[in-house]
Design a protein around this motif. Structure first.
Motif, PDB file in Angstrom:
ATOM      1  N   ILE A  50      47.572  52.378  39.590  1.00 17.21           N
ATOM      2  CA  ILE A  50      47.191  51.021  39.214  1.00 17.21           C
ATOM      3  C   ILE A  50      47.810  50.726  37.846  1.00 17.21           C
ATOM      4  O   ILE A  50      47.428  51.346  36.846  1.00 17.21           O
ATOM      5  CB  ILE A  50      45.649  50.862  39.131  1.00 17.21           C
ATOM      6  N   PRO A  51      48.777  49.803  37.787  1.00 18.61           N
ATOM      7  CA  PRO A  51      49.379  49.482  36.490  1.00 18.61           C
ATOM      8  C   PRO A  51      48.355  48.864  35.532  1.00 18.61           C
ATOM      9  O   PRO A  51      47.423  48.176  35.964  1.00 18.61           O
ATOM     10  CB  PRO A  51      50.464  48.455  36.840  1.00 18.61           C
ATOM     11  N   SER A  52      48.541  49.087  34.280  1.00 12.41           N
ATOM     12  CA  SER A  52      47.655  48.516  33.274  1.00 12.41           C
ATOM     13  C   SER A  52      47.633  46.998  33.398  1.00 12.41           C
ATOM     14  O   SER A  52      48.673  46.352  33.495  1.00 12.41           O
ATOM     15  CB  SER A  52      48.152  48.917  31.880  1.00 12.41           C
ATOM     16  N   GLY A  53      46.431  46.439  33.440  1.00 14.12           N
ATOM     17  CA  GLY A  53      46.265  44.996  33.515  1.00 14.12           C
ATOM     18  C   GLY A  53      46.338  44.414  34.914  1.00 14.12           C
ATOM     19  O   GLY A  53      46.116  43.218  35.084  1.00 14.12           O
ATOM     20  N   ALA A  54      46.648  45.233  35.916  1.00 18.60           N
ATOM     21  CA  ALA A  54      46.746  44.727  37.288  1.00 18.60           C
ATOM     22  C   ALA A  54      45.361  44.608  37.910  1.00 18.60           C
ATOM     23  O   ALA A  54      44.484  45.435  37.674  1.00 18.60           O
ATOM     24  CB  ALA A  54      47.613  45.648  38.135  1.00 18.60           C
ATOM     25  N   ASP A  55      45.181  43.570  38.691  1.00 15.13           N
ATOM     26  CA  ASP A  55      43.963  43.410  39.483  1.00 15.13           C
ATOM     27  C   ASP A  55      44.175  44.040  40.843  1.00 15.13           C
ATOM     28  O   ASP A  55      45.314  44.177  41.304  1.00 15.13           O
ATOM     29  CB  ASP A  55      43.648  41.923  39.704  1.00 15.13           C
ATOM     30  N   VAL A  56      43.084  44.402  41.497  1.00 16.16           N
ATOM     31  CA  VAL A  56      43.112  44.830  42.892  1.00 16.16           C
ATOM     32  C   VAL A  56      42.382  43.751  43.671  1.00 16.16           C
ATOM     33  O   VAL A  56      41.271  43.368  43.319  1.00 16.16           O
ATOM     34  CB  VAL A  56      42.430  46.203  43.075  1.00 16.16           C
ATOM     35  N   GLN A  57      43.043  43.253  44.704  1.00 17.81           N
ATOM     36  CA  GLN A  57      42.410  42.246  45.556  1.00 17.81           C
ATOM     37  C   GLN A  57      42.326  42.797  46.967  1.00 17.81           C
ATOM     38  O   GLN A  57      43.322  43.256  47.526  1.00 17.81           O
ATOM     39  CB  GLN A  57      43.192  40.945  45.562  1.00 17.81           C
ATOM     40  N   ILE A  58      41.130  42.739  47.535  1.00 21.20           N
ATOM     41  CA  ILE A  58      40.900  43.188  48.894  1.00 21.20           C
ATOM     42  C   ILE A  58      40.762  41.945  49.759  1.00 21.20           C
ATOM     43  O   ILE A  58      39.967  41.056  49.454  1.00 21.20           O
ATOM     44  CB  ILE A  58      39.639  44.069  48.983  1.00 21.20           C
ATOM     45  N   VAL A  59      41.538  41.894  50.826  1.00 21.00           N
ATOM     46  CA  VAL A  59      41.499  40.763  51.752  1.00 21.00           C
ATOM     47  C   VAL A  59      41.060  41.312  53.100  1.00 21.00           C
ATOM     48  O   VAL A  59      41.654  42.256  53.605  1.00 21.00           O
ATOM     49  CB  VAL A  59      42.887  40.083  51.862  1.00 21.00           C
ATOM     50  N   THR A 106      39.544  48.256  35.985  1.00 23.36           N
ATOM     51  CA  THR A 106      40.340  47.370  36.822  1.00 23.36           C
ATOM     52  C   THR A 106      39.433  46.312  37.436  1.00 23.36           C
ATOM     53  O   THR A 106      38.360  46.635  37.948  1.00 23.36           O
ATOM     54  CB  THR A 106      41.026  48.173  37.953  1.00 23.36           C
ATOM     55  N   ARG A 107      39.860  45.071  37.381  1.00 23.69           N
ATOM     56  CA  ARG A 107      39.120  44.005  38.043  1.00 23.69           C
ATOM     57  C   ARG A 107      39.457  44.058  39.528  1.00 23.69           C
ATOM     58  O   ARG A 107      40.625  44.099  39.912  1.00 23.69           O
ATOM     59  CB  ARG A 107      39.492  42.653  37.468  1.00 23.69           C
ATOM     60  N   VAL A 108      38.418  44.064  40.369  1.00 23.73           N
ATOM     61  CA  VAL A 108      38.587  44.095  41.816  1.00 23.73           C
ATOM     62  C   VAL A 108      38.000  42.816  42.389  1.00 23.73           C
ATOM     63  O   VAL A 108      36.838  42.492  42.141  1.00 23.73           O
ATOM     64  CB  VAL A 108      37.903  45.332  42.442  1.00 23.73           C
ATOM     65  N   ILE A 109      38.811  42.100  43.148  1.00 22.32           N
ATOM     66  CA  ILE A 109      38.386  40.851  43.762  1.00 22.32           C
ATOM     67  C   ILE A 109      37.905  41.171  45.174  1.00 22.32           C
ATOM     68  O   ILE A 109      38.637  41.774  45.970  1.00 22.32           O
ATOM     69  CB  ILE A 109      39.535  39.831  43.761  1.00 22.32           C
ATOM     70  N   ILE A 110      36.670  40.801  45.457  1.00 22.46           N
ATOM     71  CA  ILE A 110      35.983  41.192  46.692  1.00 22.46           C
ATOM     72  C   ILE A 110      35.971  40.016  47.676  1.00 22.46           C
ATOM     73  O   ILE A 110      35.570  38.908  47.315  1.00 22.46           O
ATOM     74  CB  ILE A 110      34.522  41.601  46.375  1.00 22.46           C
ATOM     75  N   PRO A 111      36.349  40.260  48.946  1.00 23.18           N
ATOM     76  CA  PRO A 111      36.287  39.175  49.929  1.00 23.18           C
ATOM     77  C   PRO A 111      34.841  38.844  50.303  1.00 23.18           C
ATOM     78  O   PRO A 111      33.948  39.682  50.170  1.00 23.18           O
ATOM     79  CB  PRO A 111      37.052  39.738  51.128  1.00 23.18           C
ATOM     80  N   THR A 112      34.647  37.654  50.788  1.00 22.54           N
ATOM     81  CA  THR A 112      33.307  37.183  51.162  1.00 22.54           C
ATOM     82  C   THR A 112      32.605  38.164  52.095  1.00 22.54           C
ATOM     83  O   THR A 112      31.419  38.443  51.938  1.00 22.54           O
ATOM     84  CB  THR A 112      33.404  35.797  51.827  1.00 22.54           C
ATOM     85  N   GLN A 113      33.330  38.720  53.066  1.00 21.33           N
ATOM     86  CA  GLN A 113      32.731  39.593  54.075  1.00 21.33           C
ATOM     87  C   GLN A 113      32.162  40.885  53.487  1.00 21.33           C
ATOM     88  O   GLN A 113      31.329  41.529  54.111  1.00 21.33           O
ATOM     89  CB  GLN A 113      33.766  39.971  55.152  1.00 21.33           C
ATOM     90  N   LEU A 114      32.599  41.281  52.308  1.00 22.99           N
ATOM     91  CA  LEU A 114      32.121  42.536  51.699  1.00 22.99           C
ATOM     92  C   LEU A 114      31.178  42.313  50.519  1.00 22.99           C
ATOM     93  O   LEU A 114      30.715  43.271  49.906  1.00 22.99           O
ATOM     94  CB  LEU A 114      33.310  43.397  51.255  1.00 22.99           C
ATOM     95  N   ARG A 115      30.875  41.091  50.218  1.00 23.42           N
ATOM     96  CA  ARG A 115      30.040  40.805  49.043  1.00 23.42           C
ATOM     97  C   ARG A 115      28.591  41.237  49.214  1.00 23.42           C
ATOM     98  O   ARG A 115      27.883  41.391  48.228  1.00 23.42           O
ATOM     99  CB  ARG A 115      30.121  39.328  48.678  1.00 23.42           C
ATOM    100  N   SER A 116      28.156  41.480  50.435  1.00 21.03           N
ATOM    101  CA  SER A 116      26.794  41.989  50.615  1.00 21.03           C
ATOM    102  C   SER A 116      26.662  43.385  49.995  1.00 21.03           C
ATOM    103  O   SER A 116      25.575  43.791  49.617  1.00 21.03           O
ATOM    104  CB  SER A 116      26.423  42.035  52.100  1.00 21.03           C
ATOM    105  N   TYR A 117      27.777  44.096  49.853  1.00 22.17           N
ATOM    106  CA  TYR A 117      27.757  45.426  49.213  1.00 22.17           C
ATOM    107  C   TYR A 117      27.753  45.331  47.698  1.00 22.17           C
ATOM    108  O   TYR A 117      27.380  46.282  47.017  1.00 22.17           O
ATOM    109  CB  TYR A 117      28.961  46.259  49.668  1.00 22.17           C
ATOM    110  N   THR A 118      28.208  44.200  47.158  1.00 21.27           N
ATOM    111  CA  THR A 118      28.310  44.043  45.703  1.00 21.27           C
ATOM    112  C   THR A 118      27.281  43.047  45.171  1.00 21.27           C
ATOM    113  O   THR A 118      27.511  42.413  44.146  1.00 21.27           O
ATOM    114  CB  THR A 118      29.731  43.588  45.311  1.00 21.27           C
ATOM    115  N   SER A 119      26.171  42.917  45.861  1.00 22.57           N
ATOM    116  CA  SER A 119      25.105  41.993  45.474  1.00 22.57           C
ATOM    117  C   SER A 119      25.607  40.567  45.314  1.00 22.57           C
ATOM    118  O   SER A 119      25.201  39.841  44.411  1.00 22.57           O
ATOM    119  CB  SER A 119      24.435  42.467  44.180  1.00 22.57           C
TER     120      SER A 119
END
Length: 87
Positions: free
Chosen positions: A72-81, A2-15
């Motif tokens: 999580i449906p097939s092909g759905a993205d997860v976006q964290i805001v 699953t593609r997960v879209i990360i908010p700016t505030q949490l990107r320090s955890y995802t390099s």
């Protein structure tokens, strides 16, 4: 995966990455895999009572989701805001 879209505030955890991939059939599984890949990530999104933190909104596809058992449906993205607050 699953593609997960990360908010700016949490990107320090995802390099600094704005998008990552995680495995899992449910939202809890995806968040668990994110925490495995990026230790400490889940705690920034989920509180001690296993609920989505009140300043965080999670979308699965186009739908807002707070139920960690949600599939999580097939092909759905997860976006964290992550809402900004302050005075």
């Amino acid at each position: 995966m699953t593609r997960v879209i990360i908010p700016t505030q949490l990107r320090s955890y995802t390099s600094g990455r704005s998008e990552v991939e995680a495995a899992g059939a449910t939202l809890a599984d995806v968040l668990g895999d994110l925490d495995r890949q990026f230790p400490g990530f889940r705690f920034r999104v989920i509180d001690e009572q296993d609920r989505v933190r009140r300043h965080v909104i999670i979308f699965v596809g186009a739908e807002r989701e707070e139920n960690l058992a949600a599939t999580i449906p097939s092909g759905a993205d997860v976006q964290i805001v992550d809402a900004l607050s302050g005075g």
